[in-house]
Enzyme design. Structure first.
Site, mmCIF file in Angstrom:
data_model
loop_
_atom_site.group_PDB
_atom_site.id
_atom_site.type_symbol
_atom_site.label_atom_id
_atom_site.label_comp_id
_atom_site.label_asym_id
_atom_site.label_seq_id
_atom_site.Cartn_x
_atom_site.Cartn_y
_atom_site.Cartn_z
ATOM 1 N N GLU A 135 -7.071 28.695 42.787
ATOM 2 C CA GLU A 135 -6.781 29.865 42.500
ATOM 3 C C GLU A 135 -6.952 31.618 43.191
ATOM 4 O OE1 GLU A 135 -9.212 32.012 39.464
ATOM 5 O OE2 GLU A 135 -7.807 31.686 38.296
ATOM 6 N N GLU A 186 -14.031 30.078 29.568
ATOM 7 C CA GLU A 186 -12.745 30.751 30.464
ATOM 8 C C GLU A 186 -13.266 30.436 31.609
ATOM 9 O OE1 GLU A 186 -10.688 31.551 30.817
ATOM 10 O OE2 GLU A 186 -10.054 33.880 29.659
ATOM 11 N N LYS A 197 -22.450 41.621 29.080
ATOM 12 C CA LYS A 197 -22.500 42.287 30.588
ATOM 13 C C LYS A 197 -20.687 42.721 30.585
ATOM 14 C CE LYS A 197 -22.823 40.602 34.680
ATOM 15 N NZ LYS A 197 -21.898 42.355 35.245
ATOM 16 N N CYS A 239 -5.996 34.314 34.545
ATOM 17 C CA CYS A 239 -6.611 33.173 34.423
ATOM 18 C C CYS A 239 -5.199 32.447 34.380
ATOM 19 C CB CYS A 239 -7.634 33.516 33.919
ATOM 20 S SG CYS A 239 -7.055 33.880 32.125
#
Ligand code: NAI
Ligand code: MG
Length: 499
Positions: free
Chosen positions: A403, A272, A197, A306
């Protein structure tokens, strides 16, 4: 934002492709969503609709999992010769290489990133990834086990590594094609069948890759691709009882939802997730190399990485010099649409990300941080923001703790090596870190103390298919890349025979 005078001409294959409404790939056929619904993907440089896509949800996930299960159980992929498996993955890499420019253009249009970056990084890295795992398809081995508690010769024991089965893979929008490659290549090498997906913001390159999968000759149902939203298609895939494993890349928040969703059938999970990676500059660093290195550590891919080096720690004697250097670099970054040959930085991927990142810039300023450069949106059309350096920060500020996933770095001074590991590790994340120093002994000593899955020394954002990547703490479970990722897609079987 400067307006481009000349932009790269769109490849006719690309304009043809984006002009179409796209279907989903189930069991080797391109089909509409069971609901008949579609959703738009946007061009982040303009905010305009780029293409419409079949909107997968639970029913489509059910159809795709059924196809993947059937393909797995027939052995049409899992049981063919490892050489044949290897050849087909290699062929997919060759096809991708033949269409490099087309994929780079599609990626730039759908994600916003600079075309030159997609050409030089995203697509070549994806090609290399498929080639690297084509090699692994013939090298996944078990062991023979010498018993410790029985006389030798009484038992013969060995392990084999078998494909884990049907795999659900949910990927993000920051490197859409490359993330598809990171997921598909090792799972295919291991002999799994897949339901992928892509992110709703960037489905195009994954769908186009699905056409190449067919051209390469993979049996029907081995790779199924279901575009759609996370809360519907993604959640259904993570929860599906006939999926043996789910591999996810995205936010830590959704990573936790995946863990809960997977609990029903205890499917295996690899994650992850996010990061807030420290980038540490000692006063004995090569400043000329460090300044561009640390700037690129955060600004590459609009900061939507990331492992971005988003917390910069600079030893106090050189703090002003390094901050000044990075700020100057930031001020020279040309923020343009991706097809502009002068584009150094494209727009963020979506209006949502634009609002999120500008929200963090504002929150930083409100809490007392100061922008030496940037600090706001760029222009009024598209989702552009200015590369930003924040100083006068404290450890408690949201911009230091959370983040941001945009081109925003916080810079703070430190005194000595004795305090820096604790500062670097003062985060719930543990994905990556950078260390800049000419003293290689010091660098390795500090690398050992940092709780992060990757430590770069005198470099940053260097990736290779061979090098495992993943996170400590809330940055994830398991590792991707290298031979480590093969553990995610295989079960170990111990076989013991009495002799
Ligand atoms: P997200 O985590 O919501 O999206 C990533 C993928 O997960 C997409 O394919 C999405 O459709 C899917 N997803 C969303 N909700 C789901 C659910 N309940 N069940 C299953 N799948 C689901 O990330 P989003 O909202 O696009 O970005 C938000 C923040 O996440 C970013 O600002 C950034 O901090 C972080 N992020 C981290 C990434 C990484 O590489 N580690 C990549 C993308 C985002
Ligand atoms: Mg898009």
């Amino acid at each position: 934002m400067a307006t481009a005078t000349s932009v790269v001409q769109m490849d006719p294959k690309v304009s043809g492709y984006v002009g179409k409404t796209h279907k989903m790939l189930i069991n080797g056929k391109w089909v509409d969503a069971a609901s008949g619904k579609t959703f738009p993907t946007y061009n982040p440089a303009t905010g305009e609709v780029l293409s419409n896509i079949a909107e997968g949800d639970k029913e489509d996930i059910n159809r795709a999992v059924k196809a993947a299960r059937a393909a797995f159980e027939t052995g049409a992929w899992s049981k063919i010769s490892h050489s044949d498996r290897s050849r087909m993955i290699w062929k997919l890499a060759d096809l991708l290489e033949q269409h490099l420019e087309e994929f780079a253009q599609l990626e730039s249009l759908d994600n916003g990133k600079a075309l030159k970056v997609a050409r030089a990084a995203d697509v070549p890295l994806a090609i290399d990834h498929f080639r690297y795992y084509a090699g692994w398809a013939t090298k996944i081995e078990g062991n023979t086990i010498p018993f410790s508690g029985a006389p030798q010769g009484k038992f013969f024991a060995y392990t084999s590594r078998e494909p884990i089965g049907v795999v659900g893979q949910i990927i993000p929008w920051n490197f859409p094609l490359l993330m598809a490659a990171w997921k598909l290549a090792p799972a295919l090498a291991a002999g799994c069948t897949i339901v992928l997906k892509p992110a709703e913001q960037t489905p195009l390159t994954a769908l186009r890759l699905g056409e190449l999968v067919q051209e390469a000759g993979f049996p029907d149902g081995v790779v199924n691709i279901i575009p759609g939203y996370g809360e519907t298609a993604g959640a259904a895939l993570a929860a599906h009882d006939d999926v043996d494993k789910v591999a996810f890349t995205g936010s830590t928040e959704v990573g936790k939802l995946i863990v809960h969703a997977a609990a029903g059938n205890l499917k295996k999970v690899s994650l992850e997730l996010g990061g807030k990676s420290p980038n540490i500059v000692f006063d004995d660093a090569d400043v000329e190399a460090t300044i561009p290195g640390a700037a690129s550590a955060i600004f590459f891919n609009q900061g939507q990485t990331c492992c971005a080096g988003s917390r910069l720690f600079i030893q106090k004697d050189i703090f002003d010099k390094v901050v000044e250097g990075i700020s100057e670099k930031a001020s020279k970054i040309r923020v343009r649409q991706g097809f502009d040959p002068d584009c150094d930085m494209g727009p963020l991927v979506s209006e949502e990300q634009l609002n999120r990142v500008v929200g963090y810039m504002d929150s930083g300023k409100k809490e007392g941080a100061r922008a030496t450069v940037g600090g706001s949106r760029e222009g009024t059309k598209g989702y552009f923001v200015k590369p930003t350096v924040l100083v006068d920060t404290t450890d408690k500020m949201k911009v230091v703790r959370e983040e941001i996933f945009g081109p925003v770095v916080t810079a703070s001074p430190f005194n000595s090596i004795d305090e820096i590991a604790a500062k670097a590790n003062d985060t719930v994340y543990g994905l990556a870190a950078g260390i800049w120093t000419k003293d290689i002994k010091k660098a390795h000593a500090l690398a050992a103390k940092i709780k992060a899955g990757t430590v770069w020394i005198n470099c940053y954002n260097v990736f290779d298919a061979t090098m495992p990547f993943g996170g400590y703490k809330q940055s994830g479970w398991g590792r991707e890349m290298g031979h480590e990722v093969l553990k995610n897609y295989t079960e170990v079987k111990s076989v013991c025979a009495a002799l």
